[in-house]
Scaffold this motif. Structure first.
Motif, PDB file in Angstrom:
ATOM      1  N   ASP A  75       0.756  -1.120  -0.035  1.00 53.30           N
ATOM      2  CA  ASP A  75       0.024  -0.036   0.050  1.00 53.30           C
ATOM      3  C   ASP A  75       0.961   1.298  -0.045  1.00 53.30           C
ATOM      4  OD1 ASP A  75      -2.076   1.944   0.601  1.00 53.30           O
ATOM      5  OD2 ASP A  75      -1.219   1.767   2.881  1.00 53.30           O
ATOM      6  N   ILE A  76       0.512   2.559  -0.303  1.00 52.19           N
ATOM      7  CA  ILE A  76       1.456   3.374  -0.486  1.00 52.19           C
ATOM      8  C   ILE A  76       1.151   4.500   0.818  1.00 52.19           C
ATOM      9  CG2 ILE A  76       1.876   5.674  -1.805  1.00 52.19           C
ATOM     10  CD1 ILE A  76       0.936   4.246  -4.247  1.00 52.19           C
ATOM     11  N   ASP A  77       0.094   4.978   1.099  1.00 53.66           N
ATOM     12  CA  ASP A  77      -0.018   6.193   1.957  1.00 53.66           C
ATOM     13  C   ASP A  77       0.072   5.368   3.463  1.00 53.66           C
ATOM     14  OD1 ASP A  77      -0.144   8.545   0.641  1.00 53.66           O
ATOM     15  OD2 ASP A  77      -1.857   7.427  -0.269  1.00 53.66           O
ATOM     16  N   ASN A  78       0.915   5.859   4.243  1.00 55.06           N
ATOM     17  CA  ASN A  78       1.253   5.450   5.502  1.00 55.06           C
ATOM     18  C   ASN A  78       1.356   3.805   5.606  1.00 55.06           C
ATOM     19  OD1 ASN A  78       0.717   8.012   6.809  1.00 55.06           O
ATOM     20  ND2 ASN A  78      -1.512   7.600   6.145  1.00 55.06           N
ATOM     21  N   THR A  79       2.161   3.420   4.556  1.00 56.59           N
ATOM     22  CA  THR A  79       2.828   2.094   4.494  1.00 56.59           C
ATOM     23  C   THR A  79       4.114   2.203   4.049  1.00 56.59           C
ATOM     24  OG1 THR A  79       0.718   0.856   4.443  1.00 56.59           O
ATOM     25  CG2 THR A  79       2.520  -0.256   3.831  1.00 56.59           C
ATOM     26  N   ARG A 114      -5.297   5.276  -4.283  1.00 51.32           N
ATOM     27  CA  ARG A 114      -5.004   6.719  -5.047  1.00 51.32           C
ATOM     28  C   ARG A 114      -5.648   6.409  -6.494  1.00 51.32           C
ATOM     29  NH1 ARG A 114       0.829   9.211  -4.181  1.00 51.32           N
ATOM     30  NH2 ARG A 114       0.715   9.281  -1.822  1.00 51.32           N
ATOM     31  N   THR A 115      -6.064   7.536  -7.386  1.00 48.12           N
ATOM     32  CA  THR A 115      -6.327   7.413  -8.733  1.00 48.12           C
ATOM     33  C   THR A 115      -5.430   7.640  -9.817  1.00 48.12           C
ATOM     34  OG1 THR A 115      -7.495   9.325  -8.596  1.00 48.12           O
ATOM     35  CG2 THR A 115      -8.637   7.450  -8.176  1.00 48.12           C
ATOM     36  N   SER A 116      -4.134   8.454  -9.459  1.00 48.08           N
ATOM     37  CA  SER A 116      -3.302   8.694 -10.593  1.00 48.08           C
ATOM     38  C   SER A 116      -1.915   7.783 -10.525  1.00 48.08           C
ATOM     39  CB  SER A 116      -2.894   9.978 -10.276  1.00 48.08           C
ATOM     40  OG  SER A 116      -1.526  10.568 -11.019  1.00 48.08           O
ATOM     41  N   ALA A 133       5.432  -2.217 -10.640  1.00 51.28           N
ATOM     42  CA  ALA A 133       4.154  -1.826 -11.008  1.00 51.28           C
ATOM     43  C   ALA A 133       3.320  -0.914 -10.042  1.00 51.28           C
ATOM     44  CB  ALA A 133       3.250  -2.948 -11.365  1.00 51.28           C
ATOM     45  N   VAL A 134       2.596  -0.257 -10.654  1.00 58.15           N
ATOM     46  CA  VAL A 134       1.581   0.499  -9.430  1.00 58.15           C
ATOM     47  C   VAL A 134       0.153   0.434 -10.129  1.00 58.15           C
ATOM     48  CG1 VAL A 134       0.895   2.830  -8.919  1.00 58.15           C
ATOM     49  CG2 VAL A 134       3.318   2.386  -9.365  1.00 58.15           C
ATOM     50  N   CYS A 135      -0.756  -0.162  -9.390  1.00 59.99           N
ATOM     51  CA  CYS A 135      -2.002  -0.234  -9.668  1.00 59.99           C
ATOM     52  C   CYS A 135      -2.947   0.704  -8.945  1.00 59.99           C
ATOM     53  CB  CYS A 135      -2.527  -1.759  -9.563  1.00 59.99           C
ATOM     54  SG  CYS A 135      -4.170  -2.109 -10.123  1.00 59.99           S
ATOM     55  N   THR A 136      -3.747   1.482  -9.530  1.00 62.82           N
ATOM     56  CA  THR A 136      -4.574   2.289  -8.860  1.00 62.82           C
ATOM     57  C   THR A 136      -6.156   1.929  -8.844  1.00 62.82           C
ATOM     58  OG1 THR A 136      -4.583   3.810 -10.839  1.00 62.82           O
ATOM     59  CG2 THR A 136      -2.931   4.476  -9.400  1.00 62.82           C
ATOM     60  N   ARG A 137      -7.036   2.835  -7.877  1.00 63.43           N
ATOM     61  CA  ARG A 137      -8.319   2.650  -8.023  1.00 63.43           C
ATOM     62  C   ARG A 137      -8.943   3.300  -9.033  1.00 63.43           C
ATOM     63  NH1 ARG A 137     -12.216   5.798  -5.339  1.00 63.43           N
ATOM     64  NH2 ARG A 137     -10.621   7.070  -4.558  1.00 63.43           N
ATOM     65  N   ASP A 138     -10.172   2.597  -9.516  1.00 61.46           N
ATOM     66  CA  ASP A 138     -10.806   3.177 -10.710  1.00 61.46           C
ATOM     67  C   ASP A 138     -11.743   4.180  -9.955  1.00 61.46           C
ATOM     68  OD1 ASP A 138      -9.569   2.079 -12.874  1.00 61.46           O
ATOM     69  OD2 ASP A 138     -11.044   0.458 -12.951  1.00 61.46           O
ATOM     70  N   HIS A 139     -12.241   5.244 -10.697  1.00 58.99           N
ATOM     71  CA  HIS A 139     -13.503   6.140 -10.316  1.00 58.99           C
ATOM     72  C   HIS A 139     -14.464   5.135  -9.989  1.00 58.99           C
ATOM     73  CE1 HIS A 139     -11.150   9.937 -10.436  1.00 58.99           C
ATOM     74  NE2 HIS A 139     -10.884   9.352 -11.451  1.00 58.99           N
ATOM     75  N   GLU A 145     -12.616  -2.556  -2.926  1.00 56.61           N
ATOM     76  CA  GLU A 145     -12.849  -3.238  -4.458  1.00 56.61           C
ATOM     77  C   GLU A 145     -11.707  -2.942  -5.199  1.00 56.61           C
ATOM     78  OE1 GLU A 145     -17.748  -2.651  -4.531  1.00 56.61           O
ATOM     79  OE2 GLU A 145     -16.373  -1.347  -5.513  1.00 56.61           O
ATOM     80  N   GLY A 146     -11.290  -1.804  -5.313  1.00 54.24           N
ATOM     81  CA  GLY A 146      -9.952  -1.360  -6.171  1.00 54.24           C
ATOM     82  C   GLY A 146      -8.799  -2.152  -5.877  1.00 54.24           C
ATOM     83  N   LYS A 147      -8.660  -2.258  -4.579  1.00 62.05           N
ATOM     84  CA  LYS A 147      -7.225  -3.266  -4.389  1.00 62.05           C
ATOM     85  C   LYS A 147      -7.461  -4.441  -4.610  1.00 62.05           C
ATOM     86  CE  LYS A 147      -5.479   0.498  -1.194  1.00 62.05           C
ATOM     87  NZ  LYS A 147      -4.808   0.893  -0.128  1.00 62.05           N
TER      88      LYS A 147
END
Ligand SMILES: [Mg+2]
Length: 191
Positions: A75-79, A114-116, A133-139, A145-147
């Protein structure tokens, strides 16, 4: 008063002095618990260290057994990044795991709400991370679900996600990983 009796009296006096202090300490701890404050940086780092400590031994174990296209998901934020404490800075204990993974042929994948993707990759690389690789959430997707969809896609790409490291319960919903390692979110206060 006999020696034994005077000793008991002395102990009772001692207990009278020490007991209130002990129960005061207990009461303070009990009162502190419901206060939902994000702890200081040192405490957070100690908690992160503890959560991350079993990751490399686990990866060594899995690599020893022969895993197809082994990978870790972060995970990115706070990980991966110290978003709450120092935005954009690498979280040292997690960076160490990522570097160890890269050195041992384990892909380092990022899954984020994140979405970007482009700005996330740039931040991660600036912070010193190897990024496969970076995989982001779709709107329209929830975080969980996104993760989960990201891990399913990465698994579809042939990766075996041996370790999934995140700090929120939504980082672990929906499967597609072997073992989860949860960093603190302090009752949902860290994203
Ligand atoms: Mg997070």
């Amino acid at each position: 008063m006999s020696v034994a009796k005077s000793r008991i009296a002395a102990l009772a006096a001692l207990a009278a002095v020490t007991l209130p202090a002990a129960s005061l300490a207990g009461a303070t701890a009990a009162q502190a618990a419901p206060v939902r404050a994000v702890p200081g940086y040192q405490t957070w780092q100690a908690d992160v260290e503890q959560a991350v400590a079993p990751v490399i031994p686990w990866l060594q174990n899995r690599l020893g057994k022969g895993v197809e296209k082994p990978a870790i998901v972060l995970d990115i934020d706070n990980t991966a990044l110290e978003t709450y404490y120092h935005a954009g800075r690498a979280n040292g204990p997690v960076l160490n795991v990522a570097r160890w993974a890269e050195e041992h042929g384990v892909a380092v994948l990022f899954v984020t709400a994140r979405t970007s993707s482009a700005s996330a990759r740039q931040q991660l690389e600036d912070a010193g991370y190897p990024v496969d690789a970076v995989c982001t959430r779709d709107h329209g997707e929830s975080k969980g679900e996104g993760k989960a969809r990201c891990r399913e896609e990465l698994t579809g790409d042939g990766y075996t996600i041996t370790a999934n490291i995140g700090n929120r319960s939504t980082d672990f919903e929906g499967g597609y990983f072997e073992k989860g390692f949860k960093l603190p979110d302090y009752n949902g206060q860290l994203s």
